[in-house]
Design a protein around this motif. Structure first.
Motif, PDB file in Angstrom:
ATOM      1  N   UNK A   1       0.846  -1.202   0.000  1.00 36.65           N
ATOM      2  CA  UNK A   1       0.000   0.000   0.000  1.00 36.65           C
ATOM      3  C   UNK A   1       0.878   1.248   0.000  1.00 36.65           C
ATOM      4  N   UNK A   2       0.462   2.259  -0.757  1.00 35.86           N
ATOM      5  CA  UNK A   2       1.240   3.502  -0.816  1.00 35.86           C
ATOM      6  C   UNK A   2       0.339   4.731  -0.711  1.00 35.86           C
ATOM      7  N   UNK A   3       0.935   5.814  -0.219  1.00 32.65           N
ATOM      8  CA  UNK A   3       0.351   7.144  -0.327  1.00 32.65           C
ATOM      9  C   UNK A   3       1.262   7.899  -1.286  1.00 32.65           C
ATOM     10  N   UNK A   4       0.667   8.589  -2.277  1.00 35.38           N
ATOM     11  CA  UNK A   4       1.420   9.339  -3.288  1.00 35.38           C
ATOM     12  C   UNK A   4       1.306  10.828  -3.013  1.00 35.38           C
ATOM     13  N   UNK A   5       2.426  11.511  -2.884  1.00 31.07           N
ATOM     14  CA  UNK A   5       2.391  12.956  -2.628  1.00 31.07           C
ATOM     15  C   UNK A   5       3.257  13.686  -3.650  1.00 31.07           C
ATOM     16  N   UNK A   6       2.594  14.531  -4.463  1.00 32.66           N
ATOM     17  CA  UNK A   6       3.301  15.330  -5.458  1.00 32.66           C
ATOM     18  C   UNK A   6       2.400  16.498  -5.839  1.00 32.66           C
ATOM     19  N   UNK A   7       2.971  17.706  -5.923  1.00 34.71           N
ATOM     20  CA  UNK A   7       2.127  18.861  -6.261  1.00 34.71           C
ATOM     21  C   UNK A   7       1.826  18.924  -7.759  1.00 34.71           C
ATOM     22  N   UNK A   8       2.573  18.173  -8.572  1.00 32.40           N
ATOM     23  CA  UNK A   8       2.282  18.126 -10.008  1.00 32.40           C
ATOM     24  C   UNK A   8       1.172  17.102 -10.241  1.00 32.40           C
ATOM     25  N   UNK A   9      -0.045  17.604 -10.384  1.00 29.32           N
ATOM     26  CA  UNK A   9      -1.219  16.719 -10.458  1.00 29.32           C
ATOM     27  C   UNK A   9      -1.117  15.702 -11.592  1.00 29.32           C
TER      28      UNK A   9
ATOM     29  N   UNK B   1       1.546  14.344 -13.051  1.00 29.67           N
ATOM     30  CA  UNK B   1       2.493  13.281 -12.713  1.00 29.67           C
ATOM     31  C   UNK B   1       1.917  12.360 -11.637  1.00 29.67           C
ATOM     32  N   UNK B   2       1.304  12.960 -10.639  1.00 29.57           N
ATOM     33  CA  UNK B   2       0.726  12.174  -9.528  1.00 29.57           C
ATOM     34  C   UNK B   2      -0.366  11.235 -10.034  1.00 29.57           C
ATOM     35  N   UNK B   3      -1.255  11.769 -10.874  1.00 26.01           N
ATOM     36  CA  UNK B   3      -2.361  10.958 -11.411  1.00 26.01           C
ATOM     37  C   UNK B   3      -1.817   9.834 -12.300  1.00 26.01           C
ATOM     38  N   UNK B   4      -0.780  10.165 -13.080  1.00 22.92           N
ATOM     39  CA  UNK B   4      -0.182   9.147 -13.953  1.00 22.92           C
ATOM     40  C   UNK B   4       0.424   8.015 -13.129  1.00 22.92           C
ATOM     41  N   UNK B   5       1.148   8.378 -12.069  1.00 22.46           N
ATOM     42  CA  UNK B   5       1.744   7.356 -11.207  1.00 22.46           C
ATOM     43  C   UNK B   5       0.664   6.525 -10.514  1.00 22.46           C
ATOM     44  N   UNK B   6      -0.386   7.202 -10.051  1.00 20.11           N
ATOM     45  CA  UNK B   6      -1.478   6.505  -9.359  1.00 20.11           C
ATOM     46  C   UNK B   6      -2.123   5.479 -10.291  1.00 20.11           C
ATOM     47  N   UNK B   7      -2.176   5.800 -11.582  1.00 16.43           N
ATOM     48  CA  UNK B   7      -2.778   4.881 -12.555  1.00 16.43           C
ATOM     49  C   UNK B   7      -1.804   3.773 -12.970  1.00 16.43           C
ATOM     50  N   UNK B   8      -0.514   4.133 -13.101  1.00 15.55           N
ATOM     51  CA  UNK B   8       0.463   3.194 -13.654  1.00 15.55           C
ATOM     52  C   UNK B   8       1.080   2.237 -12.634  1.00 15.55           C
ATOM     53  N   UNK B   9       1.314   2.701 -11.419  1.00 16.74           N
ATOM     54  CA  UNK B   9       1.977   1.837 -10.430  1.00 16.74           C
ATOM     55  C   UNK B   9       1.245   0.517 -10.186  1.00 16.74           C
ATOM     56  N   UNK B  10      -0.096   0.538 -10.032  1.00 19.41           N
ATOM     57  CA  UNK B  10      -0.791  -0.741  -9.820  1.00 19.41           C
ATOM     58  C   UNK B  10      -0.652  -1.704 -11.004  1.00 19.41           C
ATOM     59  N   UNK B  11      -0.361  -1.161 -12.209  1.00 17.88           N
ATOM     60  CA  UNK B  11      -0.172  -2.015 -13.382  1.00 17.88           C
ATOM     61  C   UNK B  11       1.219  -2.642 -13.406  1.00 17.88           C
TER      62      UNK B  11
ATOM     63  N   UNK C   1       5.466   5.501   1.745  1.00 11.02           N
ATOM     64  CA  UNK C   1       5.054   6.842   1.317  1.00 11.02           C
ATOM     65  C   UNK C   1       5.956   7.230   0.148  1.00 11.02           C
ATOM     66  N   UNK C   2       5.347   7.601  -0.979  1.00 10.67           N
ATOM     67  CA  UNK C   2       6.101   8.078  -2.141  1.00 10.67           C
ATOM     68  C   UNK C   2       5.866   9.586  -2.202  1.00 10.67           C
ATOM     69  N   UNK C   3       6.935  10.367  -1.960  1.00 15.19           N
ATOM     70  CA  UNK C   3       6.751  11.808  -1.792  1.00 15.19           C
ATOM     71  C   UNK C   3       7.745  12.618  -2.614  1.00 15.19           C
ATOM     72  N   UNK C   4       7.244  13.674  -3.216  1.00 16.21           N
ATOM     73  CA  UNK C   4       8.080  14.602  -3.973  1.00 16.21           C
ATOM     74  C   UNK C   4       8.872  15.456  -2.980  1.00 16.21           C
ATOM     75  N   UNK C   5      10.115  15.746  -3.309  1.00 20.71           N
ATOM     76  CA  UNK C   5      10.943  16.566  -2.425  1.00 20.71           C
ATOM     77  C   UNK C   5      10.490  18.015  -2.422  1.00 20.71           C
ATOM     78  N   UNK C   6      10.245  18.568  -3.612  1.00 18.57           N
ATOM     79  CA  UNK C   6       9.929  19.996  -3.709  1.00 18.57           C
ATOM     80  C   UNK C   6       8.436  20.209  -3.915  1.00 18.57           C
ATOM     81  N   UNK C   7       7.782  20.744  -2.892  1.00 18.95           N
ATOM     82  CA  UNK C   7       6.350  21.045  -2.966  1.00 18.95           C
ATOM     83  C   UNK C   7       6.106  22.393  -2.312  1.00 18.95           C
ATOM     84  N   UNK C   8       5.027  23.071  -2.676  1.00 17.82           N
ATOM     85  CA  UNK C   8       4.750  24.377  -2.067  1.00 17.82           C
ATOM     86  C   UNK C   8       4.343  24.237  -0.600  1.00 17.82           C
ATOM     87  N   UNK C   9       4.515  25.312   0.153  1.00  9.09           N
ATOM     88  CA  UNK C   9       4.145  25.260   1.575  1.00  9.09           C
ATOM     89  C   UNK C   9       5.111  24.355   2.313  1.00  9.09           C
TER      90      UNK C   9
END
Length: 201
Positions: A4-12, A14-24, A52-60
């Motif tokens: 199980x993973x949580x995906x964190x990335x401010x680039x929507x 890329x995040x959506x693509x990974x969320x769709x592709x990783x389970x495949x 947890x899969x997390x992007x290093x550079x995110x806003x805030x």
């Protein structure tokens, strides 16, 4: 065995693509997605993923800030950090925080899935291109000087920086003064810009 993973990335995208592709690419279930560090910390504490899969550079709150928060509650959380520009100081800080994996954001989803499985199995992983950057370290600044310059870059005043880093204002001024000397700049903002341009922040 599903991971199980949580995906964190401010680039929507890329995040959506990974969320769709990783389970495949492997037996991976995405429990939640987050668009910034605060959401990432919240989602991780709520869902308690294997990785947890997390992007290093995110806003805030950036990736390091989120990991710092998560570590307080979940010291053993497996964390894979995605990075585009791995700066030596940042990598060292992430390693100190116990981040087990680093992968370039340009990596193939199949590779990221493999690394997620490795981390879930208790192993570590640092992509060669990321580790090569970490080794080349010409930064004269101390970790604390980098901290105050990073906060300066984010627009905080000396008083704000002191509060955020739990330091006296005079100590913050000393760190800023040292950083300005080392970067041969006249203001703290110039020092922060110089450090940023040299990939020290």
């Amino acid at each position: 065995m599903t991971t199980t993973v949580v995906l964190a990335d401010d680039e929507a995208l890329l995040r959506k693509a990974l969320a769709a592709l990783l389970p495949l690419e492997g037996e991976i279930t995405v429990l939640a997605e987050a668009g910034d560090g605060a959401e990432a910390a919240q989602a991780t504490l709520e869902h308690r993923p294997d990785v947890l899969v997390i992007d290093l550079e995110m806003p805030g709150v950036d990736g390091l800030g989120a990991v710092t928060e998560i570590r307080k509650e979940l010291p053993g959380q497996a964390i894979l950090m995605l990075t585009r520009h791995a700066r030596p100081g940042v990598l060292r800080k992430a390693l100190k925080l116990g981040v087990q994996g680093f992968v370039s954001k340009s990596a193939e989803p199949a590779h990221i899935a493999t690394v997620i499985a490795s981390l879930h199995a208790g192993r570590r992983w640092i992509d060669p291109e990321v580790s090569a950057l970490a080794v080349v370290d010409d930064c004269p600044l101390t970790d604390r000087e980098i901290d105050v310059l990073r906060a300066t870059r984010d627009g905080y005043s000396v008083a704000d920086i002191a509060g955020r880093l739990h330091l006296a204002e005079g100590t913050v001024r000393n760190y800023l003064s040292n950083a300005m000397q080392k970067t041969q700049t006249r203001t703290r903002h110039e020092a922060a810009r110089y450090a940023r341009e040299h990939d020290w922040l």
